[in-house]
Design a protein around this motif. Structure first.
Motif, mmCIF file in Angstrom:
data_model
loop_
_atom_site.group_PDB
_atom_site.id
_atom_site.type_symbol
_atom_site.label_atom_id
_atom_site.label_comp_id
_atom_site.label_asym_id
_atom_site.label_seq_id
_atom_site.Cartn_x
_atom_site.Cartn_y
_atom_site.Cartn_z
ATOM 1 N N GLY A 175 3.772 64.284 55.396
ATOM 2 C CA GLY A 175 5.083 65.125 55.084
ATOM 3 C C GLY A 175 6.201 64.239 56.160
ATOM 4 N N GLY A 176 5.875 63.112 56.805
ATOM 5 C CA GLY A 176 6.610 62.841 57.889
ATOM 6 C C GLY A 176 7.049 61.395 57.636
ATOM 7 N N TYR A 177 6.915 60.637 56.690
ATOM 8 C CA TYR A 177 7.151 59.253 56.685
ATOM 9 C C TYR A 177 6.812 58.836 55.056
ATOM 10 N N PRO A 178 7.326 57.780 54.490
ATOM 11 C CA PRO A 178 7.087 57.126 53.402
ATOM 12 C C PRO A 178 5.759 56.490 53.421
ATOM 13 N N LEU A 179 5.335 56.462 52.035
ATOM 14 C CA LEU A 179 5.715 56.461 50.699
ATOM 15 C C LEU A 179 5.812 58.029 50.573
ATOM 16 N N GLU A 180 6.741 58.387 49.843
ATOM 17 C CA GLU A 180 6.892 59.840 49.341
ATOM 18 C C GLU A 180 7.520 59.739 48.128
ATOM 19 N N GLY A 181 7.347 60.972 47.365
ATOM 20 C CA GLY A 181 8.184 61.304 46.244
ATOM 21 C C GLY A 181 7.248 61.010 44.726
ATOM 22 N N TYR A 182 6.083 60.629 45.106
ATOM 23 C CA TYR A 182 5.160 60.172 43.822
ATOM 24 C C TYR A 182 4.470 61.521 43.507
ATOM 25 N N ALA A 183 3.905 61.214 42.337
ATOM 26 C CA ALA A 183 3.189 62.481 41.787
ATOM 27 C C ALA A 183 2.010 63.215 42.754
ATOM 28 N N PRO A 184 2.008 64.290 42.712
ATOM 29 C CA PRO A 184 1.089 64.778 43.836
ATOM 30 C C PRO A 184 -0.131 64.554 43.525
ATOM 31 N N GLU A 185 -0.820 64.324 42.430
ATOM 32 C CA GLU A 185 -2.075 64.034 42.122
ATOM 33 C C GLU A 185 -2.421 62.527 42.699
ATOM 34 N N GLY A 193 3.614 54.090 55.594
ATOM 35 C CA GLY A 193 4.254 53.218 56.445
ATOM 36 C C GLY A 193 3.958 53.420 57.760
ATOM 37 N N VAL A 194 3.047 54.370 58.206
ATOM 38 C CA VAL A 194 2.640 54.719 59.606
ATOM 39 C C VAL A 194 1.261 55.463 59.567
ATOM 40 N N GLN A 195 0.635 55.708 60.643
ATOM 41 C CA GLN A 195 -0.791 56.345 60.736
ATOM 42 C C GLN A 195 -0.336 57.853 60.737
ATOM 43 N N MET A 196 -0.756 58.675 59.607
ATOM 44 C CA MET A 196 -0.751 60.072 59.689
ATOM 45 C C MET A 196 -1.711 60.849 60.417
ATOM 46 N N VAL A 197 -1.413 61.722 61.342
ATOM 47 C CA VAL A 197 -2.218 62.568 62.079
ATOM 48 C C VAL A 197 -1.913 64.339 61.826
ATOM 49 N N ASP A 198 -2.809 65.098 61.973
ATOM 50 C CA ASP A 198 -2.428 66.425 61.840
ATOM 51 C C ASP A 198 -3.278 67.289 63.065
ATOM 52 N N GLY A 199 -2.704 67.639 63.965
ATOM 53 C CA GLY A 199 -3.507 68.291 65.134
ATOM 54 C C GLY A 199 -3.405 67.306 66.291
ATOM 55 N N PRO A 200 -3.663 67.800 67.350
ATOM 56 C CA PRO A 200 -3.853 66.843 68.758
ATOM 57 C C PRO A 200 -5.092 66.282 68.845
#
Length: 441
Positions: A175-185, A193-200
């Protein structure tokens, strides 16, 4: 370490030997009418810069410089000579994307990596031609480790370009960088546009991956969207938690590397400071307490001012109100940072605007907001070199430094916008641009 301390003495000794023997192995003498050296508070006049290979050997009064038989000479007596400029916030893989042509998203959805690399090659050349001989490129926007490849091509002489400090993919959260706004499916399979991470744990692993694949710095997004609240105040969405950013900075600092934090303000900026970020990028809305913390911790500030005056939306729309809030609070933050003595380095966010535009348009904005022309130049020379841990190597005209030298026709201390028209560019002792008025023999 003893060898490094003795290097300037050895260089001067070599220069004296060449003069005494009248031998000029790969030596160039640059005659500078006015010299801004990147660290002094006042310019020097009538200087001779002796270059051998890719290094500066000596800088001295022209009248005291002996003739060296066979040396190449470059006559810049009617110019102002400066160190090669440094932009510490660029995006080679962006081109100020036109929304009518697909905007940001089309790059990741339709442009091939080879096409994007070709465009980035042109960006590198344009940086060099504008007098920026060193850049810190602040992520590839979905082009993976493309900046590492461009850096290698420049270093090996395949393409012209500046010295490139890489940050590769950058890091943010879900939820912190594009691409965004497309269908949830289809969201899970979209490129980002970046490498996504969740948690340390993921955050630390991403930092390790990027550094092992060539990242000189790590770049993180500490805020994402911004908007104005009912009172018209700028609000920015925080991304990484304090635990996540601490994992990244701990890992990077263990590798003796630094972390740059994109942050507009609010909680995200506070987490960046508490988490040990080395530079705050943009920093639109910085509180007095945060300014004091930056000063205390030695955190660098790279404000990227000019871009926030470009392409603003209609002021009667929500986007326009947000855009106005951005630049209005930004001006206040920049002035407070200057007054407090926060360390400031020059950065533009070029790529966010078209590389065909002047990178140096940042200088007049800095001066308009109260910075002296000399200090603005230092932000793009000696201070930027300090941020990059390259003091004495770039951003200065001094013995032992790389022969990165530019010149303009006029006095930038009187008219800072002259820097938007660099006429002469030397990088690593090689001339890449020379206006017709400069005599070389």
């Amino acid at each position: 370490m003893k060898i490094l301390r003795l290097l300037p003495i050895l260089i001067l000794a070599c220069a004296a030997m060449f003069a005494q023997s009248n031998v000029a192995p790969d030596v160039t003498i640059i005659h500078a009418g006015k010299l801004i050296d990147g660290h002094s508070n006042q310019p020097l006049t009538n200087q001779a810069i002796l270059v051998q290979g890719n290094r500066i050997i000596s800088v001295s009064d022209e009248a005291a410089t002996p003739a060296i038989q066979g040396a190449k000479e470059i006559d810049l007596r009617n110019a102002t000579v400066l160190p090669g400029l440094i932009d510490t916030h660029t995006h080679m893989f962006l081109q100020g994307e036109d929304e009518k042509l697909g905007g940001y998203d089309i790059q990741l959805l339709k442009f091939s990596q080879s096409y994007r690399a070709a465009r980035a090659t042109v960006s590198a050349r344009r940086a060099l031609e504008q007098g920026f001989t060193t850049i810190r490129d602040m992520e590839t926007e979905g082009a993976g480790y493309g900046d590492v490849g461009i850096r290698q091509a420049v270093n090996e002489g395949w393409i012209p370009g500046p010295r490139i400090i890489t940050t590769t993919r950058a890091i943010s959260t879900t939820g912190g960088y594009p691409l965004e706004g497309y269908a949830p499916e289809i969201e899970p399979v979209l490129p980002r546009g970046v490498q996504m991470v969740d948690g340390p744990v993921e955050a630390r692993k991403a930092a390790r991956e990027q550094m092992s694949n060539g990242a000189d710095w790590i770049k993180v997004y500490m805020t994402h969207r911004s908007w104005t609240d009912k009172q018209g105040h700028l609000v920015s969405q925080p991304t990484l938690t304090l635990e996540e950013i601490k994992a990244i900075t701990d890992e990077a600092h263990g590798w003796h590397r630094k972390v740059a934090c994109h942050s507009y303000g609010g909680e995200g900026l506070q987490r960046a400071l508490d988490g040990g970020c080395d530079s705050i990028e943009h920093g639109l809305d910085i509180t007095d307490a945060q300014i004091a913390q930056m000063k205390r911790q030695g955190t660098w500030y790279v404000p990227t001012l000019a871009i926030y005056y470009l392409d603003n939306a209609d002021p009667n729309t929500d986007e326009g109100k947000r855009d106005k809030a951005r630049w209005s609070v930004h001006e206040v933050s920049f002035k407070k940072a200057m007054a407090a003595g926060v360390k400031i380095a020059f950065g533009t966010d070029v790529g966010g605007f078209d590389w065909k535009q002047s990178i140096a348009q940042e200088f007049p904005v800095m001066v308009r907001l109260g910075m002296s022309p000399m200090d603005a130049i230092k932000c793009a020379t000696g201070h930027a070199a300090e941020l990059l841990d390259m003091e004495g190597q770039v951003g200065t005209i001094a013995p032992g430094a790389y022969a990165d030298i530019v010149a303009v026709n006029g006095d930038p201390l009187a008219h800072i916008d002259i820097l938007e028209n660099v006429q002469f560019v030397m990088k690593n002792g090689t001339v890449y641009k020379s206006g017709g008025q400069w005599q070389t023999r």
